[in-house]
Design a protein around this motif. Structure first.
Motif, PDB file in Angstrom:
ATOM      1  N   CYS A 275     -21.231  54.328  -7.186  1.00  0.00           N
ATOM      2  CA  CYS A 275     -21.212  54.931  -8.425  1.00  0.00           C
ATOM      3  C   CYS A 275     -22.462  56.362  -8.374  1.00  0.00           C
ATOM      4  CB  CYS A 275     -21.991  54.218  -9.327  1.00  0.00           C
ATOM      5  SG  CYS A 275     -21.002  52.571  -9.564  1.00  0.00           S
TER       6      CYS A 275
ATOM      7  N   ARG B  14     -20.402  59.236  -6.915  1.00  0.00           N
ATOM      8  CA  ARG B  14     -19.408  59.722  -7.762  1.00  0.00           C
ATOM      9  C   ARG B  14     -19.890  60.574  -8.852  1.00  0.00           C
ATOM     10  NH1 ARG B  14     -16.210  54.484  -6.610  1.00  0.00           N
ATOM     11  NH2 ARG B  14     -15.182  54.682  -4.933  1.00  0.00           N
ATOM     12  N   GLN B  15     -21.098  60.160  -9.478  1.00  0.00           N
ATOM     13  CA  GLN B  15     -21.723  61.122 -10.339  1.00  0.00           C
ATOM     14  C   GLN B  15     -22.244  62.418  -9.631  1.00  0.00           C
ATOM     15  OE1 GLN B  15     -24.606  59.162 -12.921  1.00  0.00           O
ATOM     16  NE2 GLN B  15     -24.255  57.333 -11.664  1.00  0.00           N
TER      17      GLN B  15
ATOM     18  N   MET C 144     -14.511  64.519  -9.605  1.00  0.00           N
ATOM     19  CA  MET C 144     -13.231  64.825  -9.113  1.00  0.00           C
ATOM     20  C   MET C 144     -12.190  64.772 -10.183  1.00  0.00           C
ATOM     21  SD  MET C 144     -10.680  62.503  -6.731  1.00  0.00           S
ATOM     22  CE  MET C 144     -10.217  63.292  -5.194  1.00  0.00           C
TER      23      MET C 144
ATOM     24  N   LEU D  44      -6.252  61.121 -17.904  1.00  0.00           N
ATOM     25  CA  LEU D  44      -7.445  60.878 -18.963  1.00  0.00           C
ATOM     26  C   LEU D  44      -7.037  59.505 -19.674  1.00  0.00           C
ATOM     27  CD1 LEU D  44      -6.638  64.301 -21.045  1.00  0.00           C
ATOM     28  CD2 LEU D  44      -8.473  63.542 -19.372  1.00  0.00           C
ATOM     29  N   PHE D  45      -8.127  59.044 -20.256  1.00  0.00           N
ATOM     30  CA  PHE D  45      -7.994  57.704 -20.926  1.00  0.00           C
ATOM     31  C   PHE D  45      -7.338  57.886 -22.274  1.00  0.00           C
ATOM     32  CE2 PHE D  45     -12.349  57.668 -18.786  1.00  0.00           C
ATOM     33  CZ  PHE D  45     -11.995  57.503 -17.583  1.00  0.00           C
TER      34      PHE D  45
ATOM     35  N   MET E 203      -8.529  57.065 -25.819  1.00  0.00           N
ATOM     36  CA  MET E 203     -10.045  57.722 -26.377  1.00  0.00           C
ATOM     37  C   MET E 203      -9.707  59.030 -26.731  1.00  0.00           C
ATOM     38  SD  MET E 203     -12.714  56.721 -23.432  1.00  0.00           S
ATOM     39  CE  MET E 203     -13.031  54.998 -22.881  1.00  0.00           C
TER      40      MET E 203
ATOM     41  N   GLU F 152     -17.587  59.633 -22.114  1.00  0.00           N
ATOM     42  CA  GLU F 152     -17.438  58.466 -21.688  1.00  0.00           C
ATOM     43  C   GLU F 152     -18.517  58.159 -20.496  1.00  0.00           C
ATOM     44  OE1 GLU F 152     -16.100  56.066 -22.878  1.00  0.00           O
ATOM     45  OE2 GLU F 152     -16.687  54.599 -21.330  1.00  0.00           O
ATOM     46  N   GLY F 153     -18.464  59.028 -19.634  1.00  0.00           N
ATOM     47  CA  GLY F 153     -19.455  59.040 -18.253  1.00  0.00           C
ATOM     48  C   GLY F 153     -20.575  58.939 -18.747  1.00  0.00           C
TER      49      GLY F 153
ATOM     50  N   LYS G 188     -22.112  58.119 -21.667  1.00  0.00           N
ATOM     51  CA  LYS G 188     -22.379  56.862 -22.532  1.00  0.00           C
ATOM     52  C   LYS G 188     -22.382  55.838 -21.793  1.00  0.00           C
ATOM     53  CE  LYS G 188     -19.074  57.169 -25.962  1.00  0.00           C
ATOM     54  NZ  LYS G 188     -18.385  56.848 -27.190  1.00  0.00           N
ATOM     55  N   THR G 189     -21.425  55.383 -20.930  1.00  0.00           N
ATOM     56  CA  THR G 189     -21.464  54.178 -20.058  1.00  0.00           C
ATOM     57  C   THR G 189     -22.237  54.181 -19.051  1.00  0.00           C
ATOM     58  OG1 THR G 189     -19.223  53.787 -21.098  1.00  0.00           O
ATOM     59  CG2 THR G 189     -19.868  52.564 -19.155  1.00  0.00           C
ATOM     60  N   VAL G 190     -21.909  55.439 -18.024  1.00  0.00           N
ATOM     61  CA  VAL G 190     -22.929  55.292 -16.800  1.00  0.00           C
ATOM     62  C   VAL G 190     -24.337  55.825 -16.916  1.00  0.00           C
ATOM     63  CG1 VAL G 190     -22.732  56.415 -14.387  1.00  0.00           C
ATOM     64  CG2 VAL G 190     -20.822  55.913 -15.735  1.00  0.00           C
TER      65      VAL G 190
ATOM     66  N   ARG H   7     -14.204  66.542 -18.291  1.00  0.00           N
ATOM     67  CA  ARG H   7     -14.786  65.165 -18.078  1.00  0.00           C
ATOM     68  C   ARG H   7     -15.671  65.177 -16.872  1.00  0.00           C
ATOM     69  NH1 ARG H   7     -10.631  60.514 -17.600  1.00  0.00           N
ATOM     70  NH2 ARG H   7      -9.905  61.667 -15.766  1.00  0.00           N
TER      71      ARG H   7
ATOM     72  N   MET I 224     -20.899  65.245 -16.318  1.00  0.00           N
ATOM     73  CA  MET I 224     -21.593  64.400 -15.306  1.00  0.00           C
ATOM     74  C   MET I 224     -22.503  65.109 -14.464  1.00  0.00           C
ATOM     75  SD  MET I 224     -20.646  61.505 -16.468  1.00  0.00           S
ATOM     76  CE  MET I 224     -21.595  60.124 -15.397  1.00  0.00           C
TER      77      MET I 224
ATOM     78  N   GLN J 211      -5.963  55.411 -13.870  1.00  0.00           N
ATOM     79  CA  GLN J 211      -6.807  55.200 -14.815  1.00  0.00           C
ATOM     80  C   GLN J 211      -8.179  54.443 -13.976  1.00  0.00           C
ATOM     81  OE1 GLN J 211      -6.916  55.549 -18.445  1.00  0.00           O
ATOM     82  NE2 GLN J 211      -5.584  56.679 -17.669  1.00  0.00           N
TER      83      GLN J 211
ATOM     84  N   ARG K  28     -13.490  55.268 -12.277  1.00  0.00           N
ATOM     85  CA  ARG K  28     -14.680  55.222 -10.915  1.00  0.00           C
ATOM     86  C   ARG K  28     -14.955  56.455 -10.398  1.00  0.00           C
ATOM     87  NH1 ARG K  28     -14.843  50.226  -8.424  1.00  0.00           N
ATOM     88  NH2 ARG K  28     -16.886  51.199  -8.272  1.00  0.00           N
ATOM     89  N   ALA K  29     -14.122  57.493 -10.639  1.00  0.00           N
ATOM     90  CA  ALA K  29     -14.660  58.810 -10.318  1.00  0.00           C
ATOM     91  C   ALA K  29     -15.798  59.695 -11.069  1.00  0.00           C
ATOM     92  CB  ALA K  29     -13.442  59.905 -10.137  1.00  0.00           C
ATOM     93  N   ILE K  30     -16.039  59.085 -12.192  1.00  0.00           N
ATOM     94  CA  ILE K  30     -17.105  59.469 -13.122  1.00  0.00           C
ATOM     95  C   ILE K  30     -18.331  58.636 -12.893  1.00  0.00           C
ATOM     96  CG2 ILE K  30     -16.145  60.956 -14.512  1.00  0.00           C
ATOM     97  CD1 ILE K  30     -15.910  58.639 -16.666  1.00  0.00           C
ATOM     98  N   GLY K  31     -18.089  57.682 -11.719  1.00  0.00           N
ATOM     99  CA  GLY K  31     -19.318  56.898 -11.317  1.00  0.00           C
ATOM    100  C   GLY K  31     -19.623  55.488 -12.133  1.00  0.00           C
TER     101      GLY K  31
ATOM    102  N   GLN L 104     -17.485  48.011 -15.540  1.00  0.00           N
ATOM    103  CA  GLN L 104     -17.612  48.982 -16.563  1.00  0.00           C
ATOM    104  C   GLN L 104     -16.133  49.818 -16.920  1.00  0.00           C
ATOM    105  OE1 GLN L 104     -20.530  51.761 -14.954  1.00  0.00           O
ATOM    106  NE2 GLN L 104     -22.326  50.937 -16.377  1.00  0.00           N
TER     107      GLN L 104
ATOM    108  N   GLN M 205      -6.725  48.917 -22.815  1.00  0.00           N
ATOM    109  CA  GLN M 205      -5.482  49.238 -22.862  1.00  0.00           C
ATOM    110  C   GLN M 205      -4.684  48.180 -22.414  1.00  0.00           C
ATOM    111  OE1 GLN M 205      -4.538  53.163 -20.637  1.00  0.00           O
ATOM    112  NE2 GLN M 205      -6.630  53.183 -20.065  1.00  0.00           N
TER     113      GLN M 205
END
Lengths: 257, 221
Positions: free
Chosen positions: A86, A89-90, A94, A101-102, A105, A113-114, A116-118, A162, A166, B121, B126-129, B134, B143
């Protein structure tokens, strides 16, 4: 001379008995823009995906800012804890060929998202930052739209925003224009070029050889399970020294007009 | 046929049916929450990298899916106190039977839903950490659940109707109360007709609600 942000040494990946690449040594300096070229199946995407460990490298070392990522196991390969992955990747963002895309959302939600969540950034702050990143890729007006309403080029620009949100030290692009209509390739390459002008460190896997020539500070040509030829764009693309590189470029020139 | 329908005796006992309906709803809500919650956990267990966890989850699904709920309820009620020093009442026996069976079914629904989400997905998250958990919570499950709402609705309706099986251990719910009224007034035809109507009247609005939920979640299309 500054220190490399990313160093690969003896880097390799195999799937079962299939060796994709091995003995890759690579130093990426701050501000480097490296284009990775190669025939399909040469392992360029796999190499890129091993750098942020979406694929686990089978051998070799991965260092970020001089620090080893992962722990060597007794068998000699590297083991990565969830926390390390984790964190890695921050720092190494990539962008994918298929955008990914999600869909549930909004555009701004995707970018926020990153954070907020990470990073546990408050929703309001994260959205403000998301809109700022969207501004950079020229899509601030699409903030509240869902990805299904966007063109391929717009989707990819959102995906870039996106990743940028980060604040990654390095950006990886995995064939970012290969899934696009030819008419939409330009807008995405334009954004990548703009990031290049900002001095970002980037690695780009691409089939757009023309863009690679203008964009890259260094070209890697992958063949025969490793880095087959490397150098400046002029060296590799104008005066390739080795037969497979020459053949590859000749093939590409065949239908030029 | 000149059978004369007489619903008066049924309506005179409305309070008994009301108590039964309350018992049915109570059992339904508990089994719905437990069954679908446990189902998700079992589904994740089946996807676990840990082999014993995977094996146990699979065994759970196969055991509870392939044995009748009626037998499970009876078994929990009569056998549990013998093999373990646990005395359980009709409510608990019914909860166990229905919830565990529903968990087994819904686990397979969840698993199918999760598997239907493109690997890209997972990779993008995972690629944004994001961690695995999560990613599951923020990207995959929202989804997946959207895709499986029709199947989960089916399961929910099934759970509601399965509550009638609790009458076998004399748990006070609609069917149990109906049987009581019928045996006192000799009017099974009318009683069971009314009970069927009550089920329809309660279930239909709930199902409509899930349609509305589906539409709400489809706003991103």
């Amino acid at each position: 001379m500054s220190a490399p942000v990313l160093r690969l040494s003896g880097f390799g990946k195999q799937f079962g008995s299939l060796r994709v690449f091995s003995d890759v040594d690579l130093d990426v300096m701050p501000g480097d823009r490296i284009a990775i070229l190669g025939a399909s199946g040469s392992g360029k995407s796999t190499l890129l995906r091993c750098i942020n460990v979406l694929e686990t490298p089978s051998e070799g070392r991965l260092e970020l800012d001089g620090e080893l990522v992962g722990q060597p196991s007794r068998a000699g390969d590297m083991r990565f804890s969830e926390r390390e992955l984790c964190a890695l990747r921050q720092r190494v963002g990539m962008v994918f060929q298929q955008f990914n895309l999600f869909p549930h959302m909004t555009v701004a939600g995707n970018v926020a998202e990153g954070l907020k969540t990470v990073r546990s950034v408050k929703s309001q702050k994260a959205l403000e930052r998301a809109v700022a990143e969207l501004q950079r890729v020229g899509l601030a007006d699409k903030a509240d739209t869902y990805p299904s309403r966007l063109s391929g080029g717009q989707k990819q620009r959102v995906a870039i925003a996106r990743a940028l949100a980060m604040d990654p030290e390095i950006l990886l692009f995995d064939e970012p224009t290969s899934a696009l209509d030819p008419a939409l390739v330009g807008e995405v390459l334009g954004v990548i070029e703009q990031l290049a002008n900002e001095g970002r460190t980037m690695l780009l896997v691409t089939h757009e050889i023309g863009f690679a020539y203008h964009f890259a500070t260094r070209i890697l040509y992958l063949a025969e399970g490793g880095i087959y030829e490397s150098g400046t764009p002029d060296e590799v693309l104008k005066n390739p020294k080795r037969p497979l590189t020459q053949q590859f470029l000749a093939e590409h020139r065949r239908f030029q007009f | 046929m000149n059978y004369i329908w007489n619903f008066q005796d049924v309506f005179d006992n409305w309070w008994a049916l009301a108590i039964g309906a309350a018992g049915t709803l109570r059992l339904f809500v508990v089994c719905l929450v437990l069954g679908m919650g446990l189902g998700l956990i079992i589904a994740l267990g089946k996807r676990s990298r840990n082999r014993p966890v995977r094996w146990l989850s699979t065994a759970f699904v196969e055991f509870f899916r392939n044995t009748p709920v009626l037998v499970q309820i009876l078994w929990f009620y009569y056998a549990l106190p013998i093999i373990a020093p646990i005395e359980i009442g009709p409510f608990l026996a019914a909860i166990l039977g229905i919830s565990l069976n529903s968990a087994a079914y819904s686990a397979e629904i969840y698993r199918g839903g999760i598997q239907s989400i493109e690997p890209g997905q997972w990779e993008a998250a995972r690629a944004i950490g994001m961690s695995g958990l999560q990613t599951l919570r923020r990207v995959i499950l929202p989804q997946a659940i959207r895709r499986i709402i029709p199947a989960l609705t089916n399961r929910g309706v099934e759970i509601f109707k399965m509550t009638t099986l609790a009458s076998v251990v004399a748990y006070v719910e609609l069917l149990q109360q109906g049987k009581l009224i019928a045996s006192l007034n000799y009017n099974p035809l009318e009683v069971y007709t009314v009970i069927a109507a009550i089920f329809l009247i309660i279930l239909y609005p709930i199902v409509r609600l899930t349609y509305a939920l589906e539409r709400h979640l489809a706003r991103s299309d």
